[in-house]
Design an enzyme around this catalytic site. Sequence first.
Site, mmCIF file in Angstrom:
data_model
loop_
_atom_site.group_PDB
_atom_site.id
_atom_site.type_symbol
_atom_site.label_atom_id
_atom_site.label_comp_id
_atom_site.label_asym_id
_atom_site.label_seq_id
_atom_site.Cartn_x
_atom_site.Cartn_y
_atom_site.Cartn_z
ATOM 1 N N LYS A 13 0.827 -1.218 0.000
ATOM 2 C CA LYS A 13 0.000 0.000 0.000
ATOM 3 C C LYS A 13 0.855 1.259 0.000
ATOM 4 O O LYS A 13 0.588 2.199 -0.747
ATOM 5 C CB LYS A 13 -0.937 0.035 1.230
ATOM 6 C CG LYS A 13 -1.911 -1.120 1.310
ATOM 7 C CD LYS A 13 -2.920 -0.924 2.434
ATOM 8 C CE LYS A 13 -2.312 -0.917 3.829
ATOM 9 N NZ LYS A 13 -1.740 -2.206 4.252
ATOM 10 N N ARG A 88 -9.433 0.978 8.457
ATOM 11 C CA ARG A 88 -9.022 -0.391 8.781
ATOM 12 C C ARG A 88 -10.193 -1.172 9.380
ATOM 13 O O ARG A 88 -10.119 -2.387 9.488
ATOM 14 C CB ARG A 88 -7.930 -0.391 9.856
ATOM 15 C CG ARG A 88 -6.534 -0.057 9.433
ATOM 16 C CD ARG A 88 -5.804 -1.212 8.829
ATOM 17 N NE ARG A 88 -4.487 -1.494 9.341
ATOM 18 C CZ ARG A 88 -3.372 -0.808 9.083
ATOM 19 N NH1 ARG A 88 -3.405 0.276 8.366
ATOM 20 N NH2 ARG A 88 -2.214 -1.200 9.559
ATOM 21 N N ARG A 127 11.508 -7.562 5.704
ATOM 22 C CA ARG A 127 11.666 -6.242 6.339
ATOM 23 C C ARG A 127 12.245 -6.415 7.739
ATOM 24 O O ARG A 127 13.109 -5.669 8.174
ATOM 25 C CB ARG A 127 10.307 -5.522 6.441
ATOM 26 C CG ARG A 127 9.784 -5.025 5.140
ATOM 27 C CD ARG A 127 8.821 -3.847 5.243
ATOM 28 N NE ARG A 127 7.690 -3.980 6.131
ATOM 29 C CZ ARG A 127 6.476 -3.480 5.875
ATOM 30 N NH1 ARG A 127 6.229 -2.852 4.746
ATOM 31 N NH2 ARG A 127 5.506 -3.582 6.745
ATOM 32 N N ARG A 149 10.959 -1.528 10.222
ATOM 33 C CA ARG A 149 9.972 -1.176 11.234
ATOM 34 C C ARG A 149 9.993 -2.138 12.405
ATOM 35 O O ARG A 149 10.151 -3.334 12.234
ATOM 36 C CB ARG A 149 8.595 -1.183 10.584
ATOM 37 C CG ARG A 149 8.461 -0.061 9.583
ATOM 38 C CD ARG A 149 7.217 -0.158 8.819
ATOM 39 N NE ARG A 149 6.133 -0.719 9.619
ATOM 40 C CZ ARG A 149 4.881 -0.720 9.214
ATOM 41 N NH1 ARG A 149 4.564 -0.183 8.072
ATOM 42 N NH2 ARG A 149 3.958 -1.251 9.962
ATOM 43 N N ARG A 160 -0.491 -8.889 13.538
ATOM 44 C CA ARG A 160 -0.974 -7.885 12.576
ATOM 45 C C ARG A 160 -1.750 -8.549 11.456
ATOM 46 O O ARG A 160 -2.785 -8.058 11.016
ATOM 47 C CB ARG A 160 0.214 -7.096 11.991
ATOM 48 C CG ARG A 160 0.837 -6.148 12.991
ATOM 49 C CD ARG A 160 2.148 -5.588 12.472
ATOM 50 N NE ARG A 160 2.002 -4.798 11.269
ATOM 51 C CZ ARG A 160 2.968 -4.628 10.367
ATOM 52 N NH1 ARG A 160 4.132 -5.210 10.528
ATOM 53 N NH2 ARG A 160 2.763 -3.880 9.312
HETATM 54 P P1 AMP Z 1 0.755 0.369 8.936
HETATM 55 O O1 AMP Z 1 2.002 1.155 8.703
HETATM 56 O O2 AMP Z 1 -0.395 0.858 8.111
HETATM 57 O O3 AMP Z 1 0.949 -1.113 8.817
HETATM 58 O O4 AMP Z 1 0.342 0.658 10.450
HETATM 59 C C1 AMP Z 1 1.201 0.363 11.523
HETATM 60 C C2 AMP Z 1 0.411 0.295 12.819
HETATM 61 O O5 AMP Z 1 -0.249 1.556 13.047
HETATM 62 C C3 AMP Z 1 -0.727 -0.727 12.833
HETATM 63 O O6 AMP Z 1 -0.270 -2.018 13.176
HETATM 64 C C4 AMP Z 1 -1.629 -0.136 13.904
HETATM 65 O O7 AMP Z 1 -1.123 -0.360 15.194
HETATM 66 C C5 AMP Z 1 -1.537 1.360 13.614
HETATM 67 N N1 AMP Z 1 -2.543 1.821 12.632
HETATM 68 C C6 AMP Z 1 -2.312 2.286 11.380
HETATM 69 N N2 AMP Z 1 -3.447 2.634 10.769
HETATM 70 C C7 AMP Z 1 -4.433 2.383 11.659
HETATM 71 C C8 AMP Z 1 -5.839 2.507 11.607
HETATM 72 N N3 AMP Z 1 -6.470 2.963 10.514
HETATM 73 N N4 AMP Z 1 -6.552 2.149 12.697
HETATM 74 C C9 AMP Z 1 -5.939 1.701 13.814
HETATM 75 N N5 AMP Z 1 -4.622 1.534 13.920
HETATM 76 C C10 AMP Z 1 -3.857 1.872 12.858
#
Ligand code: AMP
Length: 208
Positions: A13, A88, A127, A149, A160
């Site tokens: 994404k 999400r 990663r 990360r 996740r």
């Molecule tokens: P990502 O980089 O999109 O994989 O997001 C990393 C982390 O941020 C996720 O594992 C969640 O803990 C938090 N996060 C990101 N976007 C959301 C969202 N829309 N709702 C809730 N938590 C989020």
Amino acid sequence: MRLVLLGLPGAGKGTQAKRIAEKYHLTAISTGEMLREAAKEKDTFGLRVQEYMNKGELVPDEWINSLVKSRLQEKDVENGFVLDGYPRTLQQAKVLEAYLQSQNQNLDAVFFLDVSQDTLRHRLAQRGNLRSKEKQGNSQIEAKREKIRLDDKPEVIENRMRINKELTQPLVHFYKKRNLLHIINGESNPAQVFESINEVLSPLKREL
Ligand code: AMP
């Protein structure tokens, strides 16, 4: 244009959001990135955000909804946006829809980047591996620092994946019902995936 990218962690994404934003002059908004920035502040909010992220859990809907709503009011979003990592949950999708309606706006397209679980696990583990090699002081890896990360650890990856898999399907249905959904095969290389996205966006852009 106002766009949303859906997909499990590792689906690509972030990469596609950047490419789309550049080509179509949109602002890419990554909620993961926003939360990582918030966590860096190390204030009460930041520390709590970090706790959720470390476990691979989602932060509460209310937090992220209000962060996104205020982000969408900023000037650089006027020409359109591509959301990466939001919504999400179904609740987030409904809040976004209501917010856009209140502004007399709507989404133009939603892309689901479809990638098999095996490929996702492989990509996320890679990663994570980069991260541990970096710890050992490998300078070649240094250049990829921004891609590394803390939540790409094996046990966090599984959490996740599980959480996001359960939540993504209802979102896919939600946007399918609204005739906004485009399922994109996300298995191939980023350029090919972008090509498939372009096949949808180019005609859409001409219509708008
Ligand atoms: P990502 O980089 O999109 O994989 O997001 C990393 C982390 O941020 C996720 O594992 C969640 O803990 C938090 N996060 C990101 N976007 C959301 C969202 N829309 N709702 C809730 N938590 C989020």
